[in-house]
Scaffold this motif. Structure first.
Motif, PDB file in Angstrom:
ATOM      1  N   ASP A   1      58.133  22.291  32.024  1.00 60.67           N
ATOM      2  CA  ASP A   1      56.904  23.185  32.264  1.00 60.67           C
ATOM      3  C   ASP A   1      55.672  22.601  31.978  1.00 60.67           C
ATOM      4  O   ASP A   1      54.668  23.271  32.059  1.00 60.67           O
ATOM      5  N   GLY A   2      55.703  21.507  31.742  1.00 58.74           N
ATOM      6  CA  GLY A   2      54.362  20.553  31.755  1.00 58.74           C
ATOM      7  C   GLY A   2      53.572  20.651  30.501  1.00 58.74           C
ATOM      8  O   GLY A   2      52.605  20.237  30.419  1.00 58.74           O
ATOM      9  N   LYS A   3      54.139  21.448  29.491  1.00 63.00           N
ATOM     10  CA  LYS A   3      53.574  21.683  28.288  1.00 63.00           C
ATOM     11  C   LYS A   3      53.756  20.643  27.416  1.00 63.00           C
ATOM     12  O   LYS A   3      54.815  19.824  27.614  1.00 63.00           O
ATOM     13  N   PRO A   4      52.694  20.279  26.361  1.00 59.11           N
ATOM     14  CA  PRO A   4      52.738  19.214  25.322  1.00 59.11           C
ATOM     15  C   PRO A   4      54.315  19.113  24.817  1.00 59.11           C
ATOM     16  O   PRO A   4      54.821  20.230  24.445  1.00 59.11           O
ATOM     17  N   LEU A   5      54.468  18.017  24.241  1.00 59.50           N
ATOM     18  CA  LEU A   5      55.750  17.769  23.638  1.00 59.50           C
ATOM     19  C   LEU A   5      55.609  17.507  21.897  1.00 59.50           C
ATOM     20  O   LEU A   5      54.483  17.083  21.877  1.00 59.50           O
ATOM     21  N   PRO A   6      56.379  18.004  21.038  1.00 57.50           N
ATOM     22  CA  PRO A   6      56.235  17.801  19.611  1.00 57.50           C
ATOM     23  C   PRO A   6      56.420  16.122  19.325  1.00 57.50           C
ATOM     24  O   PRO A   6      57.425  15.682  20.203  1.00 57.50           O
ATOM     25  N   GLY A   7      56.068  15.856  18.353  1.00 60.77           N
ATOM     26  CA  GLY A   7      56.263  14.428  18.164  1.00 60.77           C
ATOM     27  C   GLY A   7      57.795  14.507  17.396  1.00 60.77           C
ATOM     28  O   GLY A   7      58.339  15.537  17.425  1.00 60.77           O
ATOM     29  N   PHE A   8      58.286  13.280  16.851  1.00 60.70           N
ATOM     30  CA  PHE A   8      59.391  13.312  16.260  1.00 60.70           C
ATOM     31  C   PHE A   8      59.323  12.133  15.344  1.00 60.70           C
ATOM     32  O   PHE A   8      58.364  11.345  15.221  1.00 60.70           O
ATOM     33  N   PHE A   9      60.458  12.011  14.354  1.00 63.46           N
ATOM     34  CA  PHE A   9      60.279  11.260  13.348  1.00 63.46           C
ATOM     35  C   PHE A   9      61.126   9.570  13.898  1.00 63.46           C
ATOM     36  O   PHE A   9      62.328  10.028  14.429  1.00 63.46           O
ATOM     37  N   PRO A  10      60.715   8.732  13.984  1.00 65.98           N
ATOM     38  CA  PRO A  10      61.553   7.347  14.578  1.00 65.98           C
ATOM     39  C   PRO A  10      62.583   7.408  14.078  1.00 65.98           C
ATOM     40  O   PRO A  10      62.989   7.180  12.897  1.00 65.98           O
ATOM     41  N   GLY A  11      63.840   7.437  14.832  1.00 66.77           N
ATOM     42  CA  GLY A  11      65.169   7.549  14.432  1.00 66.77           C
ATOM     43  C   GLY A  11      65.906   8.929  14.836  1.00 66.77           C
ATOM     44  O   GLY A  11      66.993   8.703  15.006  1.00 66.77           O
ATOM     45  N   GLN A  12      64.980   9.817  15.104  1.00 67.31           N
ATOM     46  CA  GLN A  12      65.770  11.347  15.647  1.00 67.31           C
ATOM     47  C   GLN A  12      66.269  10.956  16.854  1.00 67.31           C
ATOM     48  O   GLN A  12      66.131  10.081  17.677  1.00 67.31           O
ATOM     49  N   PHE A  13      67.062  12.164  17.313  1.00 66.50           N
ATOM     50  CA  PHE A  13      67.734  12.179  18.584  1.00 66.50           C
ATOM     51  C   PHE A  13      67.564  13.281  19.287  1.00 66.50           C
ATOM     52  O   PHE A  13      67.014  14.623  18.852  1.00 66.50           O
ATOM     53  N   LEU A  14      67.883  13.495  20.575  1.00 64.57           N
ATOM     54  CA  LEU A  14      67.880  14.581  21.386  1.00 64.57           C
ATOM     55  C   LEU A  14      69.432  15.193  21.574  1.00 64.57           C
ATOM     56  O   LEU A  14      70.013  14.232  21.895  1.00 64.57           O
ATOM     57  N   THR A  15      69.638  16.393  21.921  1.00 62.98           N
ATOM     58  CA  THR A  15      70.955  16.758  22.011  1.00 62.98           C
ATOM     59  C   THR A  15      70.928  17.341  23.456  1.00 62.98           C
ATOM     60  O   THR A  15      69.909  18.307  23.821  1.00 62.98           O
ATOM     61  N   PHE A  16      71.737  16.909  24.341  1.00 62.40           N
ATOM     62  CA  PHE A  16      71.972  17.328  25.888  1.00 62.40           C
ATOM     63  C   PHE A  16      73.188  18.188  26.108  1.00 62.40           C
ATOM     64  O   PHE A  16      73.918  17.985  25.371  1.00 62.40           O
ATOM     65  N   GLN A  17      72.741  19.130  26.918  1.00 63.86           N
ATOM     66  CA  GLN A  17      74.089  19.877  27.155  1.00 63.86           C
ATOM     67  C   GLN A  17      74.276  19.919  29.030  1.00 63.86           C
ATOM     68  O   GLN A  17      73.242  20.161  29.704  1.00 63.86           O
ATOM     69  N   PHE A  18      75.379  19.797  29.247  1.00 61.64           N
ATOM     70  CA  PHE A  18      75.822  19.617  30.781  1.00 61.64           C
ATOM     71  C   PHE A  18      76.936  20.470  31.166  1.00 61.64           C
ATOM     72  O   PHE A  18      77.831  20.497  30.420  1.00 61.64           O
ATOM     73  N   HIS A  19      76.797  21.097  32.275  1.00 62.05           N
ATOM     74  CA  HIS A  19      77.960  21.651  33.062  1.00 62.05           C
ATOM     75  C   HIS A  19      78.506  20.884  34.096  1.00 62.05           C
ATOM     76  O   HIS A  19      77.961  20.495  35.283  1.00 62.05           O
ATOM     77  N   ILE A  20      79.475  20.102  33.645  1.00 61.75           N
ATOM     78  CA  ILE A  20      80.045  19.169  34.391  1.00 61.75           C
ATOM     79  C   ILE A  20      81.198  19.366  35.139  1.00 61.75           C
ATOM     80  O   ILE A  20      82.060  20.323  34.748  1.00 61.75           O
ATOM     81  N   PRO A  21      81.061  19.602  36.634  1.00 62.52           N
ATOM     82  CA  PRO A  21      82.105  19.950  37.562  1.00 62.52           C
ATOM     83  C   PRO A  21      83.545  19.631  37.026  1.00 62.52           C
ATOM     84  O   PRO A  21      83.798  18.311  36.589  1.00 62.52           O
ATOM     85  N   GLY A  22      84.594  20.549  36.807  1.00 59.93           N
ATOM     86  CA  GLY A  22      85.856  20.196  36.357  1.00 59.93           C
ATOM     87  C   GLY A  22      86.148  20.594  34.864  1.00 59.93           C
ATOM     88  O   GLY A  22      87.279  20.444  34.445  1.00 59.93           O
ATOM     89  N   ASN A  23      84.951  20.744  34.208  1.00 64.90           N
ATOM     90  CA  ASN A  23      84.938  21.131  32.844  1.00 64.90           C
ATOM     91  C   ASN A  23      84.524  22.706  32.519  1.00 64.90           C
ATOM     92  O   ASN A  23      83.496  23.064  32.935  1.00 64.90           O
TER      93      ASN A  23
END
Ligand SMILES: Cc1cc2nc3c(=O)[nH]c(=O)nc-3n(C[C@H](O)[C@H](O)[C@H](O)COP(=O)(O)OP(=O)(O)OC[C@H]3O[C@@H](n4cnc5c(N)ncnc54)[C@H](O)[C@@H]3O)c2cc1C
Ligand code: FES
Length: 426
Positions: A95-117
């Motif tokens: 969406d091109g909007k700004p991103l929040p900062g984070f605390f160094p050490g934090q992580f992102l959580t991803f979700q995938f729809h993987i074929p066959g699952n």
């Protein structure tokens, strides 16, 4: 004559009295000045603490303003090979909007729809760069092979999907940064960052953040890999060490290849262990941040504690393989289910459901998912805290070790099973 003697004694007495009073005044003013200094110091400390709280609050507010709920679309801006099996992905918000900062050490959580699952798959990946790039995030992902000695097992699902099927311009679904394993940037205490293999990612974020704000903290960075082939971020680490006299980078190769040069490519032949880092450190008086595979984290924590390091100074995160943990606990659960287990009811207050617990399942998270009850999840291994759920009544047993103890009155549903009847706020 007697009069003179009396006058003399009176004079001496008077002089003594004056001297005594003067000493009293001097002592008092010294005490006053010490008290004043102490008061000044206390007010300085208080001010620093208030500034620190205000700064943390400002960051939290800023983060909250820009943060998002659920999954947000990100475009892969670039894909950079770091080593033969680690690749970095730079992500820009779609969406091109700004991103929040984070605390160094934090992580992102991803979700995938993987074929066959049939079900979407969710995984966590640490942010591997400093938070001071408001237009992009970076994650660095290791392609996970089948476990040694199990060549027929499928290789790591999401890490391989990332490497093979996710390319520049692709869109991925990402949750906002989270996690409790992060460095406090507002203190000046010396710090030791310890990493094993791809466990470098959160501590590299910490290192890069400290360097970017030109922190003068004493910093030690110990990275353990097998050999030069696995030596991730080699040039970057060398540059950081060269340009920052307060940063000491020491590389450990556990099994160097023939051409790998000690003193040039690496500093120590061996593993990152407390015994091996002690010769570099004058004492244990540091804040230690550890990220590595679970056995290495376990050893480092135990040996740091044995060295007398206070528990509060040992911070850690392990990249536990959720799938393996799950595979390993399943047979035991099946055994248990053969015995006559007492009937346990699980009540979900928000969903308004009361359901009989299924002892063949490995966790309350799995139980909730099987019954269509929405529960957030990330690592599914007790590390990320995403599945934290309030317990309204009853108790749970943990089938795995939580990365950090859950809040009072809550449980990590991904590694918890009920002890008896249980009411959850879900
Ligand atoms: C907070 C956190 C941060 C993380 N940060 C990073 C990071 O920065 N970089 C990074 O690379 N990783 C990171 N991880 C690890 C990452 O989340 C994944 O766990 C990792 O990528 C493996 O996921 P996968 O889907 O590829 O493997 P999975 O599919 O989960 O498989 C894991 C292992 O199990 C084996 N396996 C699968 N099925 C079977 C079976 N039936 N029998 C036997 N073995 C089997 C696979 O071969 C593989 O070896 C992090 C984890 C956490 C919790
Ligand atoms: S999903 Fe990460 S702690 Fe439960």
């Amino acid at each position: 004559m007697l009069n003179i003697a009396i006058s003399f004694i009176a004079l001496v007495f008077l002089l003594g009295l004056v001297a005594y009073v003067l000493i009293l005044i001097a002592n008092n003013s010294r005490a006053l000045s010490i008290n004043q200094n102490r008061a000044d110091l206390e007010s300085e400390l208080l001010k620093a603490r208030v500034d620190q709280i205000m700064e943390a609050k400002r960051l939290e507010d800023e983060k909250a303003k820009l943060s998002w709920n659920g999954f947000r679309k990100f475009r892969v801006a670039s894909k950079v090979k770091e080593t033969h099996d680690i690749t970095s992905f730079y992500l820009s918000p779609h969406d091109g909007k700004p991103l929040p900062g984070f605390f160094p050490g934090q992580f992102l959580t991803f979700q995938f729809h993987i074929p066959g699952n049939a079900q979407p798959v969710v995984r966590c990946y640490s942010l591997s760069d400093s938070p001071y790039h408001p237009d992009r995030y970076r994650v660095s992902i290791k392609k996970v092979p089948a476990p040694r000695g199990e060549p027929k097992a499928p290789p790591g699902l999401v890490s391989n999907y990332f490497h093979e099927s996710i390319n520049e311009h692709d869109i991925v679904d990402v949750k906002a940064p989270s996690g409790q394993f992060y460095i406090n940037m507002n203190v000046k205490t010396p710090v030791v960052l310890l990493a094993g293999g791809v466990g470098i990612t959160p501590v590299l974020s910490m290192l890069n953040a400290l360097v970017e704000i030109e922190s003068q903290r004493e910093i030690w960075f110990f990275l353990g890999v097998r050999n030069k082939k696995e030596h991730v971020m080699k040039e970057h680490l060398e540059k950081v060490a060269k340009e920052n006299p307060n940063v000491n980078v020491k590389i450990f190769y556990s099994s160097p290849d023939e051409g790998d040069k000690e003193g040039d490519d690496y500093h120590v032949k061996g593993r990152v262990s407390v015994e091996n880092i002690k010769p570099f450190l004058p004492s244990n008086n540091y804040d230690f941040y550890i990220c590595a595979p679970p056995p290495m984290v376990k050893d480092l924590r135990a040996d740091l504690a044995a060295w007398g390091t206070p528990k509060a100074h040992i911070h850690f995160e392990a990249f536990g393989p959720a799938t393996v943990k799950k595979c390993k606990t399943e047979p035991a659960k099946e055994e248990a289910s053969k015995e006559e287990a007492p009937k346990i009811d699980i009540r979900f207050t928000k969903s308004g459901k009361i359901l009989p617990w299924n002892p063949n399942l490995t966790s309350l998270l799995e139980f909730a998912e099987k019954n269509g009850i929405p529960l957030d999840s990330g690592c599914r291994a007790g590390n990320c805290g995403t599945c934290l759920t309030a317990i309204k009544n009853g108790e749970v047993t943990y089938v795995g070790e939580p990365g950090s103890p859950p809040e009072e009155g809550s449980c990590l549903a991904c590694i918890a099973i009920p002890k008896g009847n249980l009411t959850l706020d879900a």
